[in-house]
Design a protein around this motif. Sequence first.
Motif, PDB file in Angstrom:
ATOM      1  N   LYS A  70       0.829  -1.212   0.000  1.00  0.00           N
ATOM      2  CA  LYS A  70       0.000   0.000   0.000  1.00  0.00           C
ATOM      3  C   LYS A  70       0.860   1.257   0.000  1.00  0.00           C
ATOM      4  CE  LYS A  70      -3.977  -0.519   2.569  1.00  0.00           C
ATOM      5  NZ  LYS A  70      -4.646  -0.778   3.854  1.00  0.00           N
ATOM      6  N   GLU A  71       1.935   1.244   0.778  1.00  0.00           N
ATOM      7  CA  GLU A  71       2.849   2.398   0.841  1.00  0.00           C
ATOM      8  C   GLU A  71       3.524   2.598  -0.510  1.00  0.00           C
ATOM      9  OE1 GLU A  71       4.678   5.666   2.457  1.00  0.00           O
ATOM     10  OE2 GLU A  71       3.150   4.406   3.405  1.00  0.00           O
ATOM     11  N   ARG A  72       3.912   1.510  -1.139  1.00  0.00           N
ATOM     12  CA  ARG A  72       4.529   1.594  -2.463  1.00  0.00           C
ATOM     13  C   ARG A  72       3.559   2.220  -3.457  1.00  0.00           C
ATOM     14  NH1 ARG A  72       5.889  -3.079  -6.650  1.00  0.00           N
ATOM     15  NH2 ARG A  72       7.345  -1.936  -7.905  1.00  0.00           N
ATOM     16  N   TYR A  73       2.300   1.835  -3.389  1.00  0.00           N
ATOM     17  CA  TYR A  73       1.295   2.396  -4.294  1.00  0.00           C
ATOM     18  C   TYR A  73       1.058   3.884  -3.999  1.00  0.00           C
ATOM     19  CZ  TYR A  73      -3.025   3.193  -6.796  1.00  0.00           C
ATOM     20  OH  TYR A  73      -3.973   3.704  -7.641  1.00  0.00           O
ATOM     21  N   ARG A  74       1.023   4.244  -2.706  1.00  0.00           N
ATOM     22  CA  ARG A  74       0.847   5.657  -2.349  1.00  0.00           C
ATOM     23  C   ARG A  74       1.996   6.512  -2.882  1.00  0.00           C
ATOM     24  NH1 ARG A  74      -1.528   3.671   2.550  1.00  0.00           N
ATOM     25  NH2 ARG A  74       0.507   3.503   3.531  1.00  0.00           N
ATOM     26  N   ASN A  75       3.210   5.961  -2.832  1.00  0.00           N
ATOM     27  CA  ASN A  75       4.378   6.711  -3.302  1.00  0.00           C
ATOM     28  C   ASN A  75       4.449   6.795  -4.817  1.00  0.00           C
ATOM     29  OD1 ASN A  75       5.293   7.212  -0.707  1.00  0.00           O
ATOM     30  ND2 ASN A  75       6.529   5.363  -0.646  1.00  0.00           N
ATOM     31  N   ASN A  76       3.943   5.780  -5.510  1.00  0.00           N
ATOM     32  CA  ASN A  76       3.991   5.756  -6.966  1.00  0.00           C
ATOM     33  C   ASN A  76       2.792   4.967  -7.502  1.00  0.00           C
ATOM     34  OD1 ASN A  76       4.616   5.735  -9.635  1.00  0.00           O
ATOM     35  ND2 ASN A  76       6.469   4.504  -9.449  1.00  0.00           N
ATOM     36  N   PRO A  77       1.672   5.641  -7.740  1.00  0.00           N
ATOM     37  CA  PRO A  77       0.462   4.947  -8.208  1.00  0.00           C
ATOM     38  C   PRO A  77       0.645   4.207  -9.536  1.00  0.00           C
ATOM     39  CG  PRO A  77      -0.088   7.143  -7.462  1.00  0.00           C
ATOM     40  CD  PRO A  77       1.405   7.051  -7.483  1.00  0.00           C
ATOM     41  N   ASN A  78       1.657   4.553 -10.304  1.00  0.00           N
ATOM     42  CA  ASN A  78       1.888   3.889 -11.592  1.00  0.00           C
ATOM     43  C   ASN A  78       2.713   2.612 -11.468  1.00  0.00           C
ATOM     44  OD1 ASN A  78       0.509   5.931 -12.940  1.00  0.00           O
ATOM     45  ND2 ASN A  78       2.337   7.187 -13.078  1.00  0.00           N
ATOM     46  N   SER A  79       3.188   2.314 -10.266  1.00  0.00           N
ATOM     47  CA  SER A  79       4.016   1.115 -10.088  1.00  0.00           C
ATOM     48  C   SER A  79       3.180  -0.145 -10.251  1.00  0.00           C
ATOM     49  CB  SER A  79       4.697   1.131  -8.722  1.00  0.00           C
ATOM     50  OG  SER A  79       3.734   1.031  -7.700  1.00  0.00           O
ATOM     51  N   LEU A  80       3.857  -1.210 -10.640  1.00  0.00           N
ATOM     52  CA  LEU A  80       3.179  -2.488 -10.809  1.00  0.00           C
ATOM     53  C   LEU A  80       2.908  -3.127  -9.449  1.00  0.00           C
ATOM     54  CD1 LEU A  80       5.294  -3.944 -13.738  1.00  0.00           C
ATOM     55  CD2 LEU A  80       3.018  -2.912 -13.857  1.00  0.00           C
ATOM     56  N   PHE A  81       1.845  -3.914  -9.387  1.00  0.00           N
ATOM     57  CA  PHE A  81       1.500  -4.630  -8.167  1.00  0.00           C
ATOM     58  C   PHE A  81       2.541  -5.712  -7.896  1.00  0.00           C
ATOM     59  CE2 PHE A  81      -0.677  -8.199  -6.066  1.00  0.00           C
ATOM     60  CZ  PHE A  81      -1.052  -7.563  -4.904  1.00  0.00           C
ATOM     61  N   VAL A  82       2.958  -5.855  -6.643  1.00  0.00           N
ATOM     62  CA  VAL A  82       3.906  -6.909  -6.280  1.00  0.00           C
ATOM     63  C   VAL A  82       3.105  -8.186  -6.060  1.00  0.00           C
ATOM     64  CG1 VAL A  82       5.654  -7.642  -4.628  1.00  0.00           C
ATOM     65  CG2 VAL A  82       5.393  -5.216  -5.167  1.00  0.00           C
ATOM     66  N   ASN A  83       3.353  -9.179  -6.917  1.00  0.00           N
ATOM     67  CA  ASN A  83       2.597 -10.424  -6.817  1.00  0.00           C
ATOM     68  C   ASN A  83       3.182 -11.335  -5.738  1.00  0.00           C
ATOM     69  OD1 ASN A  83       4.882 -11.525  -7.940  1.00  0.00           O
ATOM     70  ND2 ASN A  83       3.966 -11.894  -9.943  1.00  0.00           N
ATOM     71  N   GLU A  84       2.633 -12.519  -5.621  1.00  0.00           N
ATOM     72  CA  GLU A  84       3.053 -13.465  -4.581  1.00  0.00           C
ATOM     73  C   GLU A  84       4.535 -13.792  -4.684  1.00  0.00           C
ATOM     74  OE1 GLU A  84       2.187 -18.076  -3.216  1.00  0.00           O
ATOM     75  OE2 GLU A  84       0.961 -17.154  -4.773  1.00  0.00           O
ATOM     76  N   TYR A  85       5.030 -13.994  -5.898  1.00  0.00           N
ATOM     77  CA  TYR A  85       6.436 -14.342  -6.077  1.00  0.00           C
ATOM     78  C   TYR A  85       7.341 -13.174  -5.691  1.00  0.00           C
ATOM     79  CZ  TYR A  85       4.427 -18.278  -8.513  1.00  0.00           C
ATOM     80  OH  TYR A  85       3.680 -19.382  -8.822  1.00  0.00           O
ATOM     81  N   GLY A  86       6.920 -11.984  -6.032  1.00  0.00           N
ATOM     82  CA  GLY A  86       7.683 -10.798  -5.659  1.00  0.00           C
ATOM     83  C   GLY A  86       7.727 -10.609  -4.155  1.00  0.00           C
ATOM     84  N   MET A  87       6.602 -10.873  -3.484  1.00  0.00           N
ATOM     85  CA  MET A  87       6.573 -10.753  -2.022  1.00  0.00           C
ATOM     86  C   MET A  87       7.436 -11.826  -1.388  1.00  0.00           C
ATOM     87  SD  MET A  87       2.768  -9.626  -0.947  1.00  0.00           S
ATOM     88  CE  MET A  87       2.114  -8.051  -1.432  1.00  0.00           C
ATOM     89  N   ASN A  88       7.424 -13.033  -1.937  1.00  0.00           N
ATOM     90  CA  ASN A  88       8.286 -14.085  -1.408  1.00  0.00           C
ATOM     91  C   ASN A  88       9.753 -13.689  -1.523  1.00  0.00           C
ATOM     92  OD1 ASN A  88       6.208 -15.784  -0.671  1.00  0.00           O
ATOM     93  ND2 ASN A  88       6.253 -16.939  -2.566  1.00  0.00           N
ATOM     94  N   TYR A  89      10.110 -13.060  -2.631  1.00  0.00           N
ATOM     95  CA  TYR A  89      11.482 -12.610  -2.847  1.00  0.00           C
ATOM     96  C   TYR A  89      11.842 -11.529  -1.822  1.00  0.00           C
ATOM     97  CZ  TYR A  89      15.590 -10.601  -5.046  1.00  0.00           C
ATOM     98  OH  TYR A  89      16.848 -10.130  -5.282  1.00  0.00           O
ATOM     99  N   LEU A  90      10.938 -10.578  -1.600  1.00  0.00           N
ATOM    100  CA  LEU A  90      11.194  -9.490  -0.652  1.00  0.00           C
ATOM    101  C   LEU A  90      11.254  -9.989   0.780  1.00  0.00           C
ATOM    102  CD1 LEU A  90       8.862  -6.750  -2.138  1.00  0.00           C
ATOM    103  CD2 LEU A  90      11.364  -6.784  -2.170  1.00  0.00           C
ATOM    104  N   LEU A  91      10.521 -11.025   1.075  1.00  0.00           N
ATOM    105  CA  LEU A  91      10.470 -11.559   2.441  1.00  0.00           C
ATOM    106  C   LEU A  91      11.814 -12.110   2.878  1.00  0.00           C
ATOM    107  CD1 LEU A  91       8.641 -12.078   4.842  1.00  0.00           C
ATOM    108  CD2 LEU A  91       8.016 -14.250   3.807  1.00  0.00           C
ATOM    109  N   LYS A  92      12.559 -12.673   1.949  1.00  0.00           N
ATOM    110  CA  LYS A  92      13.856 -13.246   2.282  1.00  0.00           C
ATOM    111  C   LYS A  92      14.820 -12.144   2.558  1.00  0.00           C
ATOM    112  CE  LYS A  92      12.886 -17.122  -0.628  1.00  0.00           C
ATOM    113  NZ  LYS A  92      13.065 -17.727  -1.894  1.00  0.00           N
TER     114      LYS A  92
END
Length: 63
Positions: free
Chosen positions: A41-63
């Motif tokens: 949500k913070e990422r979207y607030r900072n840049n509404p044009n950014s792509l949604f982080v999908n499940e795989y992207g979140m898994n990558y960020l979690l590590k």
Amino acid sequence: MSKVIKGIKLRLYPNQSQREQLWQMFGNDRFVWNQMLEMAKERYRNNPNSLFVNEYGMNYLLK
């Protein structure tokens, strides 16, 4: 032709110790989910044009 199993129903009967461990695990999962959701949500607030982080992207960020 082989038969495809579409789903399995399972019922657990945990003892008190296992129940406490399950509640702890669910609480941890809920905490991580809320943190990742707030980050998205913070990422979207900072840049509404950014792509949604999908499940795989979140898994990558979690590590």
